[in-house]
Design a protein around this motif. Structure first.
Motif, PDB file in Angstrom:
ATOM      1  N   ILE A  24      41.840  44.320  32.461  1.00  7.59           N
ATOM      2  CA  ILE A  24      40.709  44.015  33.331  1.00  7.59           C
ATOM      3  C   ILE A  24      39.525  44.863  32.887  1.00  7.59           C
ATOM      4  CG2 ILE A  24      41.959  43.274  35.393  1.00  7.59           C
ATOM      5  CD1 ILE A  24      41.691  46.119  36.459  1.00  7.59           C
ATOM      6  N   THR A  25      38.339  44.351  33.173  1.00  4.93           N
ATOM      7  CA  THR A  25      37.127  45.122  32.932  1.00  4.93           C
ATOM      8  C   THR A  25      36.631  45.654  34.269  1.00  4.93           C
ATOM      9  OG1 THR A  25      36.552  43.819  30.995  1.00  4.93           O
ATOM     10  CG2 THR A  25      34.763  45.017  32.053  1.00  4.93           C
ATOM     11  N   LEU A  26      36.340  46.933  34.304  1.00  2.71           N
ATOM     12  CA  LEU A  26      35.839  47.568  35.520  1.00  2.71           C
ATOM     13  C   LEU A  26      34.376  47.906  35.303  1.00  2.71           C
ATOM     14  CD1 LEU A  26      38.871  49.954  36.112  1.00  2.71           C
ATOM     15  CD2 LEU A  26      38.408  47.765  37.221  1.00  2.71           C
ATOM     16  N   VAL A  27      33.544  47.568  36.292  1.00  2.00           N
ATOM     17  CA  VAL A  27      32.112  47.854  36.201  1.00  2.00           C
ATOM     18  C   VAL A  27      31.746  48.748  37.378  1.00  2.00           C
ATOM     19  CG1 VAL A  27      29.797  46.885  36.010  1.00  2.00           C
ATOM     20  CG2 VAL A  27      31.764  45.552  35.215  1.00  2.00           C
ATOM     21  N   SER A  28      31.275  49.946  37.093  1.00  2.00           N
ATOM     22  CA  SER A  28      30.976  50.895  38.166  1.00  2.00           C
ATOM     23  C   SER A  28      29.690  50.498  38.877  1.00  2.00           C
ATOM     24  CB  SER A  28      30.821  52.302  37.591  1.00  2.00           C
ATOM     25  OG  SER A  28      29.545  52.420  36.969  1.00  2.00           O
ATOM     26  N   ASN A  29      29.452  51.128  40.034  1.00  2.17           N
ATOM     27  CA  ASN A  29      28.222  50.835  40.776  1.00  2.17           C
ATOM     28  C   ASN A  29      26.981  51.346  40.040  1.00  2.17           C
ATOM     29  OD1 ASN A  29      28.694  53.500  41.139  1.00  2.17           O
ATOM     30  ND2 ASN A  29      29.029  53.407  43.357  1.00  2.17           N
ATOM     31  N   LYS A  30      27.188  52.076  38.935  1.00  2.00           N
ATOM     32  CA  LYS A  30      26.055  52.494  38.106  1.00  2.00           C
ATOM     33  C   LYS A  30      25.908  51.615  36.877  1.00  2.00           C
ATOM     34  CE  LYS A  30      25.918  57.091  39.757  1.00  2.00           C
ATOM     35  NZ  LYS A  30      25.804  58.500  39.540  1.00  2.00           N
ATOM     36  N   GLY A  31      26.763  50.588  36.769  1.00  2.00           N
ATOM     37  CA  GLY A  31      26.653  49.665  35.642  1.00  2.00           C
ATOM     38  C   GLY A  31      27.472  50.060  34.430  1.00  2.00           C
ATOM     39  N   PHE A  32      28.253  51.164  34.520  1.00  2.00           N
ATOM     40  CA  PHE A  32      29.115  51.530  33.397  1.00  2.00           C
ATOM     41  C   PHE A  32      30.311  50.582  33.387  1.00  2.00           C
ATOM     42  CE2 PHE A  32      27.655  55.988  34.657  1.00  2.00           C
ATOM     43  CZ  PHE A  32      26.473  55.849  33.955  1.00  2.00           C
ATOM     44  N   GLU A  33      30.749  50.177  32.191  1.00  2.00           N
ATOM     45  CA  GLU A  33      31.765  49.126  32.077  1.00  2.00           C
ATOM     46  C   GLU A  33      32.781  49.488  31.006  1.00  2.00           C
ATOM     47  OE1 GLU A  33      30.052  45.230  31.687  1.00  2.00           O
ATOM     48  OE2 GLU A  33      31.702  44.507  30.458  1.00  2.00           O
ATOM     49  N   ALA A  34      34.057  49.262  31.292  1.00  2.00           N
ATOM     50  CA  ALA A  34      35.097  49.477  30.275  1.00  2.00           C
ATOM     51  C   ALA A  34      36.317  48.645  30.640  1.00  2.00           C
ATOM     52  CB  ALA A  34      35.471  50.947  30.170  1.00  2.00           C
ATOM     53  N   THR A  35      37.161  48.405  29.648  1.00  2.00           N
ATOM     54  CA  THR A  35      38.335  47.550  29.824  1.00  2.00           C
ATOM     55  C   THR A  35      39.611  48.380  29.730  1.00  2.00           C
ATOM     56  OG1 THR A  35      37.134  45.697  28.865  1.00  2.00           O
ATOM     57  CG2 THR A  35      39.524  45.531  28.865  1.00  2.00           C
ATOM     58  N   TYR A  36      40.541  48.110  30.659  1.00  2.00           N
ATOM     59  CA  TYR A  36      41.790  48.875  30.703  1.00  2.00           C
ATOM     60  C   TYR A  36      42.949  47.945  31.045  1.00  2.00           C
ATOM     61  CZ  TYR A  36      38.697  52.867  30.965  1.00  2.00           C
ATOM     62  OH  TYR A  36      37.721  53.785  30.686  1.00  2.00           O
ATOM     63  N   PRO A  37      44.163  48.310  30.600  1.00  2.00           N
ATOM     64  CA  PRO A  37      45.339  47.574  31.059  1.00  2.00           C
ATOM     65  C   PRO A  37      45.695  47.983  32.485  1.00  2.00           C
ATOM     66  CG  PRO A  37      45.994  49.319  29.542  1.00  2.00           C
ATOM     67  CD  PRO A  37      44.487  49.337  29.601  1.00  2.00           C
ATOM     68  N   ILE A  38      46.278  47.051  33.232  1.00  2.00           N
ATOM     69  CA  ILE A  38      46.726  47.347  34.592  1.00  2.00           C
ATOM     70  C   ILE A  38      48.070  48.055  34.508  1.00  2.00           C
ATOM     71  CG2 ILE A  38      47.494  46.291  36.756  1.00  2.00           C
ATOM     72  CD1 ILE A  38      45.563  43.969  36.100  1.00  2.00           C
ATOM     73  N   SER A  39      48.167  49.212  35.170  1.00  2.00           N
ATOM     74  CA  SER A  39      49.443  49.944  35.138  1.00  2.00           C
ATOM     75  C   SER A  39      50.272  49.685  36.378  1.00  2.00           C
ATOM     76  CB  SER A  39      49.194  51.443  34.963  1.00  2.00           C
ATOM     77  OG  SER A  39      48.348  51.909  35.987  1.00  2.00           O
ATOM     78  N   GLY A  40      49.672  49.125  37.421  1.00  2.00           N
ATOM     79  CA  GLY A  40      50.417  48.790  38.630  1.00  2.00           C
ATOM     80  C   GLY A  40      49.599  47.838  39.470  1.00  2.00           C
ATOM     81  N   CYS A  41      50.256  46.936  40.196  1.00  2.00           N
ATOM     82  CA  CYS A  41      49.499  46.044  41.086  1.00  2.00           C
ATOM     83  C   CYS A  41      50.411  45.470  42.157  1.00  2.00           C
ATOM     84  CB  CYS A  41      48.790  44.932  40.320  1.00  2.00           C
ATOM     85  SG  CYS A  41      49.865  43.792  39.466  1.00  2.00           S
ATOM     86  N   ASP A  42      49.803  45.113  43.280  1.00  2.00           N
ATOM     87  CA  ASP A  42      50.523  44.450  44.374  1.00  2.00           C
ATOM     88  C   ASP A  42      49.618  43.330  44.872  1.00  2.00           C
ATOM     89  OD1 ASP A  42      51.432  43.658  46.943  1.00  2.00           O
ATOM     90  OD2 ASP A  42      52.584  45.520  47.073  1.00  2.00           O
ATOM     91  N   SER A  43      49.976  42.089  44.531  1.00  2.00           N
ATOM     92  CA  SER A  43      49.070  40.983  44.861  1.00  2.00           C
ATOM     93  C   SER A  43      48.999  40.747  46.369  1.00  2.00           C
ATOM     94  CB  SER A  43      49.481  39.705  44.131  1.00  2.00           C
ATOM     95  OG  SER A  43      50.828  39.442  44.332  1.00  2.00           O
ATOM     96  N   ASP A  44      50.060  41.071  47.133  1.00  2.00           N
ATOM     97  CA  ASP A  44      49.999  40.891  48.595  1.00  2.00           C
ATOM     98  C   ASP A  44      49.009  41.870  49.226  1.00  2.00           C
ATOM     99  OD1 ASP A  44      51.846  38.885  48.504  1.00  2.00           O
ATOM    100  OD2 ASP A  44      53.553  40.220  48.802  1.00  2.00           O
ATOM    101  N   LEU A  45      49.060  43.104  48.753  1.00  3.55           N
ATOM    102  CA  LEU A  45      48.169  44.127  49.317  1.00  3.55           C
ATOM    103  C   LEU A  45      46.807  44.138  48.629  1.00  3.55           C
ATOM    104  CD1 LEU A  45      50.701  47.100  49.661  1.00  3.55           C
ATOM    105  CD2 LEU A  45      49.894  45.545  51.444  1.00  3.55           C
ATOM    106  N   GLN A  46      46.678  43.338  47.551  1.00  2.00           N
ATOM    107  CA  GLN A  46      45.438  43.287  46.764  1.00  2.00           C
ATOM    108  C   GLN A  46      45.059  44.678  46.242  1.00  2.00           C
ATOM    109  OE1 GLN A  46      43.782  39.544  49.411  1.00  2.00           O
ATOM    110  NE2 GLN A  46      42.359  41.179  48.856  1.00  2.00           N
ATOM    111  N   THR A  47      46.056  45.358  45.660  1.00  2.00           N
ATOM    112  CA  THR A  47      45.794  46.680  45.089  1.00  2.00           C
ATOM    113  C   THR A  47      46.121  46.677  43.596  1.00  2.00           C
ATOM    114  OG1 THR A  47      48.021  47.432  45.648  1.00  2.00           O
ATOM    115  CG2 THR A  47      46.268  47.919  47.231  1.00  2.00           C
ATOM    116  N   LEU A  48      45.413  47.528  42.872  1.00  2.00           N
ATOM    117  CA  LEU A  48      45.587  47.677  41.423  1.00  2.00           C
ATOM    118  C   LEU A  48      45.574  49.149  41.059  1.00  2.00           C
ATOM    119  CD1 LEU A  48      42.787  45.299  40.127  1.00  2.00           C
ATOM    120  CD2 LEU A  48      45.215  44.809  40.091  1.00  2.00           C
ATOM    121  N   GLU A  49      46.220  49.482  39.961  1.00  2.00           N
ATOM    122  CA  GLU A  49      46.128  50.836  39.429  1.00  2.00           C
ATOM    123  C   GLU A  49      45.860  50.767  37.929  1.00  2.00           C
ATOM    124  OE1 GLU A  49      49.391  52.885  42.444  1.00  2.00           O
ATOM    125  OE2 GLU A  49      49.700  52.964  40.267  1.00  2.00           O
TER     126      GLU A  49
END
Ligand code: FES
Length: 180
Positions: free
Chosen positions: A123-148
């Motif tokens: 996934i690509t993460l874009v900060s509220n300051k516009g900084f952007e980078a791509t990382y693999p997801i190390s954990g997620c729970d689609s029911d809780l809508q959480t990612l790590e």
């Protein structure tokens, strides 16, 4: 000379030239970061032409099926038309940051909308300051809508990594973009 069509422009490449090098040499706005097949920032979609095999060796079967390649791993062998990946994006919020070591932080995110991803996808993460980078997801729970994701402090110029390691706090907002 192989010809690359990308974002409305044509780029002539040397035979077997590295695709990312050739695009950047000609000032194309091609995204990239690691140049090593790891970050997937340079992923492009082949819309016409044949993807060289080695261009897809770090990709999932699903990404290969959709015609994606990694520009940094591609030796140009023929004409190609390329597009940036289609991306789904949802707003998210940082819910926690936990130091794993002097150079690694695991960040926890909550997405405001359902977001269909799996561990190992990028996934690509874009900060509220516009900084952007791509990382693999190390954990997620689609029911809780959480990612790590694990964010390694970058030795190079990666403003997103610097922001995470120095300023980011729980409650900060960011955009979460699915690659591919
Ligand atoms: S630039 Fe990181 S995979 Fe190509």
């Amino acid at each position: 000379m192989p010809k690359i069509q990308f974002q409305g422009n044509s780029y002539l490449m040397d035979e077997n030239e590295n695709l990312l090098d050739g695009l950047l040499r000609q000032h194309a706005r091609a995204p990239w970061s690691c140049r090593a097949g790891v970050c997937h920032s340079c992923m492009l979609r082949v819309t016409a032409g044949c993807a060289p095999d080695h261009a897809q060796s770090f990709l999932t079967a699903e990404q290969i099926k959709k015609g994606y390649i990694l520009a940094c791993q591609t030796k140009v062998a023929g004409d190609l038309s390329l597009a940036l990946p289609t991306r789904d994006e949802v707003p998210g919020i940082l819910t926690g940051l936990e130091s794993l070591s002097a150079t690694e932080v695991i960040i926890k995110l909550s997405t405001r909308l359902p977001f269909d991803v799996a561990v190992g996808e990028h996934i690509t993460l874009v900060s509220n300051k516009g900084f952007e980078a791509t990382y693999p997801i190390s954990g997620c729970d689609s029911d809780l809508q959480t990612l790590e994701c694990i964010i390694v402090r970058s030795a190079g110029d990666n403003p997103f990594s610097t922001w995470i390691h120095s300023e980011a706090r729980a409650g900060d907002r960011l955009m979460v973009i699915k690659n591919g």
